[in-house]
Scaffold this motif. Structure first.
Motif, PDB file in Angstrom:
ATOM      1  N   MET A 250       0.837  -1.217   0.000  1.00  0.00           N
ATOM      2  CA  MET A 250       0.000   0.000   0.000  1.00  0.00           C
ATOM      3  C   MET A 250       0.864   1.255   0.000  1.00  0.00           C
ATOM      4  O   MET A 250       0.518   2.254  -0.618  1.00  0.00           O
ATOM      5  CB  MET A 250      -0.953  -0.018   1.184  1.00  0.00           C
ATOM      6  N   ALA A 251       2.033   1.175   0.666  1.00  0.00           N
ATOM      7  CA  ALA A 251       2.913   2.356   0.719  1.00  0.00           C
ATOM      8  C   ALA A 251       3.477   2.682  -0.664  1.00  0.00           C
ATOM      9  O   ALA A 251       3.862   3.819  -0.934  1.00  0.00           O
ATOM     10  CB  ALA A 251       4.052   2.101   1.701  1.00  0.00           C
ATOM     11  N   LEU A 252       3.534   1.703  -1.544  1.00  0.00           N
ATOM     12  CA  LEU A 252       4.078   1.944  -2.881  1.00  0.00           C
ATOM     13  C   LEU A 252       3.090   2.662  -3.803  1.00  0.00           C
ATOM     14  O   LEU A 252       3.468   3.332  -4.755  1.00  0.00           O
ATOM     15  CB  LEU A 252       4.478   0.600  -3.519  1.00  0.00           C
ATOM     16  N   LEU A 253       1.794   2.514  -3.488  1.00  0.00           N
ATOM     17  CA  LEU A 253       0.747   3.035  -4.385  1.00  0.00           C
ATOM     18  C   LEU A 253       0.681   4.558  -4.415  1.00  0.00           C
ATOM     19  O   LEU A 253       0.727   5.204  -3.359  1.00  0.00           O
ATOM     20  CB  LEU A 253      -0.611   2.544  -3.911  1.00  0.00           C
ATOM     21  N   ALA A 254       0.520   5.112  -5.598  1.00  0.00           N
ATOM     22  CA  ALA A 254       0.195   6.540  -5.731  1.00  0.00           C
ATOM     23  C   ALA A 254      -1.250   6.719  -5.245  1.00  0.00           C
ATOM     24  O   ALA A 254      -2.001   5.741  -5.126  1.00  0.00           O
ATOM     25  CB  ALA A 254       0.311   6.946  -7.199  1.00  0.00           C
ATOM     26  N   SER A 255      -1.668   7.959  -4.992  1.00  0.00           N
ATOM     27  CA  SER A 255      -2.998   8.168  -4.379  1.00  0.00           C
ATOM     28  C   SER A 255      -4.125   7.568  -5.235  1.00  0.00           C
ATOM     29  O   SER A 255      -5.112   7.081  -4.708  1.00  0.00           O
ATOM     30  CB  SER A 255      -3.229   9.653  -4.117  1.00  0.00           C
ATOM     31  N   ASN A 256      -3.962   7.603  -6.548  1.00  0.00           N
ATOM     32  CA  ASN A 256      -5.010   7.005  -7.396  1.00  0.00           C
ATOM     33  C   ASN A 256      -4.531   5.681  -8.003  1.00  0.00           C
ATOM     34  O   ASN A 256      -5.019   5.244  -9.040  1.00  0.00           O
ATOM     35  CB  ASN A 256      -5.422   7.976  -8.505  1.00  0.00           C
ATOM     36  N   GLY A 257      -3.534   5.056  -7.344  1.00  0.00           N
ATOM     37  CA  GLY A 257      -2.946   3.828  -7.893  1.00  0.00           C
ATOM     38  C   GLY A 257      -3.875   2.632  -7.771  1.00  0.00           C
ATOM     39  O   GLY A 257      -4.824   2.627  -6.983  1.00  0.00           O
ATOM     40  N   ARG A 258      -3.620   1.614  -8.567  1.00  0.00           N
ATOM     41  CA  ARG A 258      -4.437   0.397  -8.574  1.00  0.00           C
ATOM     42  C   ARG A 258      -3.598  -0.774  -8.079  1.00  0.00           C
ATOM     43  O   ARG A 258      -2.410  -0.908  -8.424  1.00  0.00           O
ATOM     44  CB  ARG A 258      -4.918   0.064  -9.998  1.00  0.00           C
ATOM     45  N   LEU A 259      -4.249  -1.609  -7.294  1.00  0.00           N
ATOM     46  CA  LEU A 259      -3.567  -2.775  -6.725  1.00  0.00           C
ATOM     47  C   LEU A 259      -4.158  -4.042  -7.330  1.00  0.00           C
ATOM     48  O   LEU A 259      -5.387  -4.170  -7.445  1.00  0.00           O
ATOM     49  CB  LEU A 259      -3.791  -2.752  -5.211  1.00  0.00           C
ATOM     50  N   LEU A 260      -3.305  -4.954  -7.732  1.00  0.00           N
ATOM     51  CA  LEU A 260      -3.740  -6.259  -8.268  1.00  0.00           C
ATOM     52  C   LEU A 260      -3.097  -7.337  -7.426  1.00  0.00           C
ATOM     53  O   LEU A 260      -1.861  -7.387  -7.330  1.00  0.00           O
ATOM     54  CB  LEU A 260      -3.185  -6.446  -9.683  1.00  0.00           C
ATOM     55  N   LEU A 261      -3.905  -8.192  -6.826  1.00  0.00           N
ATOM     56  CA  LEU A 261      -3.348  -9.251  -5.980  1.00  0.00           C
ATOM     57  C   LEU A 261      -3.812 -10.612  -6.481  1.00  0.00           C
ATOM     58  O   LEU A 261      -5.012 -10.827  -6.712  1.00  0.00           O
ATOM     59  CB  LEU A 261      -3.801  -9.080  -4.528  1.00  0.00           C
ATOM     60  N   ALA A 262      -2.862 -11.536  -6.600  1.00  0.00           N
ATOM     61  CA  ALA A 262      -3.210 -12.897  -7.009  1.00  0.00           C
ATOM     62  C   ALA A 262      -2.380 -13.872  -6.193  1.00  0.00           C
ATOM     63  O   ALA A 262      -1.469 -13.475  -5.464  1.00  0.00           O
ATOM     64  CB  ALA A 262      -2.954 -13.082  -8.503  1.00  0.00           C
ATOM     65  N   GLY A 263      -2.732 -15.150  -6.319  1.00  0.00           N
ATOM     66  CA  GLY A 263      -2.022 -16.183  -5.559  1.00  0.00           C
ATOM     67  C   GLY A 263      -2.873 -16.674  -4.408  1.00  0.00           C
ATOM     68  O   GLY A 263      -2.423 -17.461  -3.587  1.00  0.00           O
ATOM     69  N   LEU A 264      -4.117 -16.165  -4.344  1.00  0.00           N
ATOM     70  CA  LEU A 264      -4.987 -16.579  -3.246  1.00  0.00           C
ATOM     71  C   LEU A 264      -6.168 -17.368  -3.789  1.00  0.00           C
ATOM     72  O   LEU A 264      -6.574 -17.198  -4.941  1.00  0.00           O
ATOM     73  CB  LEU A 264      -5.474 -15.369  -2.454  1.00  0.00           C
ATOM     74  N   LEU A 265      -6.697 -18.226  -2.926  1.00  0.00           N
ATOM     75  CA  LEU A 265      -7.854 -19.030  -3.282  1.00  0.00           C
ATOM     76  C   LEU A 265      -9.123 -18.256  -2.928  1.00  0.00           C
ATOM     77  O   LEU A 265      -9.079 -17.340  -2.097  1.00  0.00           O
ATOM     78  CB  LEU A 265      -7.807 -20.349  -2.514  1.00  0.00           C
ATOM     79  N   GLN A 266     -10.217 -18.678  -3.537  1.00  0.00           N
ATOM     80  CA  GLN A 266     -11.477 -17.950  -3.328  1.00  0.00           C
ATOM     81  C   GLN A 266     -11.817 -17.823  -1.837  1.00  0.00           C
ATOM     82  O   GLN A 266     -12.217 -16.753  -1.377  1.00  0.00           O
ATOM     83  CB  GLN A 266     -12.599 -18.677  -4.057  1.00  0.00           C
ATOM     84  N   ASP A 267     -11.588 -18.911  -1.081  1.00  0.00           N
ATOM     85  CA  ASP A 267     -11.989 -18.843   0.334  1.00  0.00           C
ATOM     86  C   ASP A 267     -10.984 -18.056   1.191  1.00  0.00           C
ATOM     87  O   ASP A 267     -11.167 -17.937   2.393  1.00  0.00           O
ATOM     88  CB  ASP A 267     -12.262 -20.243   0.907  1.00  0.00           C
ATOM     89  N   GLN A 268      -9.933 -17.534   0.584  1.00  0.00           N
ATOM     90  CA  GLN A 268      -8.987 -16.685   1.325  1.00  0.00           C
ATOM     91  C   GLN A 268      -9.217 -15.206   1.011  1.00  0.00           C
ATOM     92  O   GLN A 268      -8.567 -14.340   1.593  1.00  0.00           O
ATOM     93  CB  GLN A 268      -7.547 -17.051   0.951  1.00  0.00           C
ATOM     94  N   ALA A 269     -10.131 -14.927   0.066  1.00  0.00           N
ATOM     95  CA  ALA A 269     -10.283 -13.559  -0.430  1.00  0.00           C
ATOM     96  C   ALA A 269     -10.681 -12.591   0.687  1.00  0.00           C
ATOM     97  O   ALA A 269     -10.106 -11.501   0.803  1.00  0.00           O
ATOM     98  CB  ALA A 269     -11.304 -13.524  -1.562  1.00  0.00           C
ATOM     99  N   ALA A 270     -11.657 -12.982   1.522  1.00  0.00           N
ATOM    100  CA  ALA A 270     -12.169 -12.056   2.540  1.00  0.00           C
ATOM    101  C   ALA A 270     -11.042 -11.633   3.489  1.00  0.00           C
ATOM    102  O   ALA A 270     -10.915 -10.446   3.830  1.00  0.00           O
ATOM    103  CB  ALA A 270     -13.306 -12.712   3.311  1.00  0.00           C
ATOM    104  N   GLU A 271     -10.210 -12.587   3.874  1.00  0.00           N
ATOM    105  CA  GLU A 271      -9.118 -12.285   4.812  1.00  0.00           C
ATOM    106  C   GLU A 271      -8.105 -11.315   4.182  1.00  0.00           C
ATOM    107  O   GLU A 271      -7.614 -10.392   4.836  1.00  0.00           O
ATOM    108  CB  GLU A 271      -8.425 -13.610   5.162  1.00  0.00           C
ATOM    109  N   VAL A 272      -7.810 -11.529   2.918  1.00  0.00           N
ATOM    110  CA  VAL A 272      -6.845 -10.646   2.237  1.00  0.00           C
ATOM    111  C   VAL A 272      -7.474  -9.256   2.051  1.00  0.00           C
ATOM    112  O   VAL A 272      -6.818  -8.232   2.308  1.00  0.00           O
ATOM    113  CB  VAL A 272      -6.391 -11.256   0.884  1.00  0.00           C
ATOM    114  N   ILE A 273      -8.732  -9.214   1.649  1.00  0.00           N
ATOM    115  CA  ILE A 273      -9.420  -7.917   1.465  1.00  0.00           C
ATOM    116  C   ILE A 273      -9.374  -7.128   2.776  1.00  0.00           C
ATOM    117  O   ILE A 273      -9.069  -5.935   2.793  1.00  0.00           O
ATOM    118  CB  ILE A 273     -10.869  -8.132   0.972  1.00  0.00           C
TER     119      ILE A 273
END
Ligand SMILES: C[S@@+](CC[C@H](N)C(=O)[O-])C[C@H]1O[C@@H](n2cnc3c(N)ncnc32)[C@H](O)[C@@H]1O
Length: 299
Positions: A250-273
């Motif tokens: 998050m510290a790398l993101l510009a104020s209007n930057g977009r983050l893409l995260l992969a490597g997680l399973l569907q049932d792990q999404a809520a925890e990562v979010i």
């Protein structure tokens, strides 16, 4: 090697505690190679550098030349190392192994503009953005759903002049794709030195200048210099490391930057979010098999 040459294989069933001893013994008996295979369908998630985790139940297959007498080995193998009665040796006809291996990898289209092409095939669309990439030691050939989803998202999203971080760059595939899609500057980060070597090598093969795609370890000073300036941060790692890395990403993101995260399973999404909110709001942008891609940015 002639097509008529033959090899022989011996296959044993064992548990992970016995693999080392059995493998060493097989090499002492003249094995030319030893292959380990999962007996069940036990996933081994990505190991840290230097770690080689094993499945609980393993098939150990040893390859011998055709002229070895393998019958005595079947009686000599220490009983406590193997489970059940080992099968008789199997004879293998020689094949053109390079071709067999190459046949598994084909050009793959990712989104509208991108193709990932192995070096031994002609790119099907010469006018597309063709990334030449062969399978190697570092993760990232485009065949894995997590890489493919990131590539499709970059293809849709990266605009000319963007600054992009590829955190966990592996083979460099995502960073190279971003550069070829028009990113002006890309930062690749990985905690495995072999991945950094592979990324730099693949970048060079794809005419991406090292000034445009720097590749560094996570403790590099350059990462601090990028703080607050990335239009895109893409990280295809695993749920656990993604959660741990949340403040850094998050510290790398510009104020209007977009983050893409992969490597997680569907049932792990809520925890990562949850680990990124607030200030970043993420949602599932795509799912392929059991893997999901999260995409979002600051509110
Ligand atoms: C699944 S691979 C992804 C490779 C490539 N980016 C892709 O999408 O195919 C994950 C990469 O992240 C790296 N990695 C894992 N944990 C990391 C960490 N804490 N910091 C930096 N890199 C990490 C691994 O070494 C590996 O190269």
């Amino acid at each position: 090697m002639s097509e008529s040459a033959t090899w022989q294989e011996l296959k044993f069933s064992t548990c992970k505690e016995r693999v080392d001893a059995l493998e060493t013994w097989l090499f002492e008996q003249g094995a030319l190679s030893v292959t380990l295979e999962d007996q069940a369908d036990q996933p081994l998630l990505e190991p840290g550098p230097g770690e080689t985790p094993l499945w609980d139940k393993v098939y150990v297959t040893a390859l011998f030349s055709a002229d070895c007498d393998l019958q005595p080995l079947l009686t000599l193998v220490p009983e406590q190392w193997v489970e059940g009665t080992p099968a008789a040796p199997t004879v293998l006809q020689d094949r053109e192994w390079t071709r067999v291996w190459e046949d598994q990898f084909h050009p793959m289209r990712m989104g509208h503009r991108l193709w990932i092409c192995p070096s031994w095939t002609a790119p099907p669309d010469p006018d597309a953005i063709n990334i030449l990439l062969d399978p190697g030691l570092a993760f990232g050939t485009g065949t894995h759903p997590t890489t493919a989803m990131c590539l499709r998202a970059l293809d849709k999203g990266v605009i000319k002049g963007a600054r992009v971080v590829d955190y966990g760059c592996g083979s460099g595939i995502l960073g190279i794709a971003a550069a070829r899609l028009g990113a002006v500057s890309v930062l690749g980060v990985d905690n495995d030195p072999q991945a950094l070597t592979a990324s730099a090598h693949n970048a060079e093969r794809n005419a991406v200048d090292p000034d445009q795609f720097a590749t560094v370890m996570p403790d590099a000073a350059l990462i601090k210099e990028w703080a607050g300036s990335a239009d895109w941060v893409v990280a295809n790692i695993l749920a656990g490391p993604l959660i741990e890395l949340a403040p850094i990403l998050m510290a790398l993101l510009a104020s209007n930057g977009r983050l893409l995260l992969a490597g997680l399973l569907q049932d792990q999404a809520a925890e990562v979010i949850d680990a990124f909110a607030p200030p970043v709001t993420l949602c599932i942008a795509e799912q392929q098999e059991e893997w999901v891609l999260l995409q979002g940015g600051s509110i």
